[in-house]
Write an enzyme that holds these catalytic residues in place. Structure first.
Site, mmCIF file in Angstrom:
data_model
loop_
_atom_site.group_PDB
_atom_site.id
_atom_site.type_symbol
_atom_site.label_atom_id
_atom_site.label_comp_id
_atom_site.label_asym_id
_atom_site.label_seq_id
_atom_site.Cartn_x
_atom_site.Cartn_y
_atom_site.Cartn_z
ATOM 1 N N TYR A 192 0.790 -1.231 0.000
ATOM 2 C CA TYR A 192 0.000 0.000 0.000
ATOM 3 C C TYR A 192 0.829 1.291 0.000
ATOM 4 O O TYR A 192 0.265 2.378 -0.022
ATOM 5 C CB TYR A 192 -0.956 0.001 1.213
ATOM 6 C CG TYR A 192 -1.948 -1.141 1.184
ATOM 7 C CD1 TYR A 192 -2.927 -1.213 0.197
ATOM 8 C CD2 TYR A 192 -1.895 -2.165 2.129
ATOM 9 C CE1 TYR A 192 -3.841 -2.263 0.157
ATOM 10 C CE2 TYR A 192 -2.801 -3.224 2.098
ATOM 11 C CZ TYR A 192 -3.763 -3.266 1.113
ATOM 12 O OH TYR A 192 -4.662 -4.299 1.067
ATOM 13 N N HIS A 247 -15.456 -6.790 -0.250
ATOM 14 C CA HIS A 247 -15.591 -8.219 -0.547
ATOM 15 C C HIS A 247 -16.690 -8.893 0.271
ATOM 16 O O HIS A 247 -17.005 -10.056 0.043
ATOM 17 C CB HIS A 247 -14.251 -8.923 -0.294
ATOM 18 C CG HIS A 247 -13.080 -8.173 -0.849
ATOM 19 N ND1 HIS A 247 -12.969 -7.886 -2.200
ATOM 20 C CD2 HIS A 247 -11.993 -7.605 -0.250
ATOM 21 C CE1 HIS A 247 -11.845 -7.187 -2.397
ATOM 22 N NE2 HIS A 247 -11.249 -7.001 -1.242
ATOM 23 N N HIS A 278 -9.383 0.719 -5.614
ATOM 24 C CA HIS A 278 -8.500 -0.130 -4.795
ATOM 25 C C HIS A 278 -7.068 0.295 -5.094
ATOM 26 O O HIS A 278 -6.686 0.428 -6.264
ATOM 27 C CB HIS A 278 -8.694 -1.614 -5.100
ATOM 28 C CG HIS A 278 -10.070 -2.076 -4.748
ATOM 29 N ND1 HIS A 278 -10.466 -2.284 -3.456
ATOM 30 C CD2 HIS A 278 -11.151 -2.297 -5.530
ATOM 31 C CE1 HIS A 278 -11.747 -2.634 -3.444
ATOM 32 N NE2 HIS A 278 -12.187 -2.648 -4.694
HETATM 33 C C1 DQA Z 1 -7.902 -2.600 -0.844
HETATM 34 C C2 DQA Z 1 -7.892 -4.070 -1.263
HETATM 35 C C3 DQA Z 1 -8.729 -4.899 -0.309
HETATM 36 O O1 DQA Z 1 -8.724 -6.258 -0.717
HETATM 37 C C4 DQA Z 1 -8.170 -4.810 1.086
HETATM 38 O O2 DQA Z 1 -8.992 -5.526 1.994
HETATM 39 C C5 DQA Z 1 -7.946 -3.419 1.547
HETATM 40 C C6 DQA Z 1 -7.444 -2.421 0.598
HETATM 41 C C7 DQA Z 1 -6.989 -1.733 -1.727
HETATM 42 O O3 DQA Z 1 -7.115 -0.529 -1.654
HETATM 43 O O4 DQA Z 1 -6.134 -2.266 -2.462
HETATM 44 O O5 DQA Z 1 -8.077 -3.115 2.725
HETATM 45 O O6 DQA Z 1 -9.218 -2.100 -0.991
#
Ligand code: DQA
Length: 141
Positions: A22, A77, A97
């Site tokens: 991230y 999800h 995402h």
């Molecule tokens: C997310 C992807 C999701 O699967 C995960 O649970 C997150 C972050 C993303 O920004 O890539 O918390 O939404």
């Protein structure tokens, strides 16, 4: 134009949380750059780790704002309730995402939110939020 970024659970830990996925920037720092770059937009930001608070926020702004940029994070999800809230209001949404969810575990490949959003941006890092804002500014009704 009034837009809101809605971030779901654990996104308050951006910068500290799994930085290899991230990145190193906190959302607050990134949001500051967005505010500086989009001075012509009334841009709001809301983050919650609680599903019902996200539903409440969508109800609150969903009949007056021009667009929602939503990263439901883990709730994407699992949450029929957030998906239903997006369907219930008039304000259109773009799903974000940070990571490319399709390159990750199978359970991240499906989002309940997608069918109630105009489109989805996944895997372009934090800049995905900027592209979501750009979309609304260029497609104003
Ligand atoms: C997310 C992807 C999701 O699967 C995960 O649970 C997150 C972050 C993303 O920004 O890539 O918390 O939404």
């Amino acid at each position: 134009m009034q837009l809101i970024i809605i971030n779901g659970p654990n996104l308050n830990l951006l910068g500290k949380r799994e930085p290899e996925i991230y990145g190193n920037s906190s959302f607050e720092d990134y949001y500051k750059t967005l505010k500086e770059d989009f001075t012509n937009i009334d841009l709001h930001y809301f983050q919650s780790n609680h599903e019902g608070e996200i539903v409440d926020k969508i109800h609150e702004i969903g009949f007056s704002f021009d667009g929602i940029i939503i990263n439901g994070a883990g709730y994407s999800h699992t949450s029929v309730a957030i998906a239903d809230a997006l369907a219930a209001v008039n304000t259109p949404a773009v799903e974000i995402h940070i990571s490319n969810v399709y390159q990750r575990e199978e359970f991240r490949h499906h989002s309940h939110l997608t069918k109630n959003c105009i489109g989805i941006i996944s895997g372009l890092g934090l800049e995905g939020y900027r592209y979501g804002i750009d979309f609304f500014t260029k497609n104003k009704k």
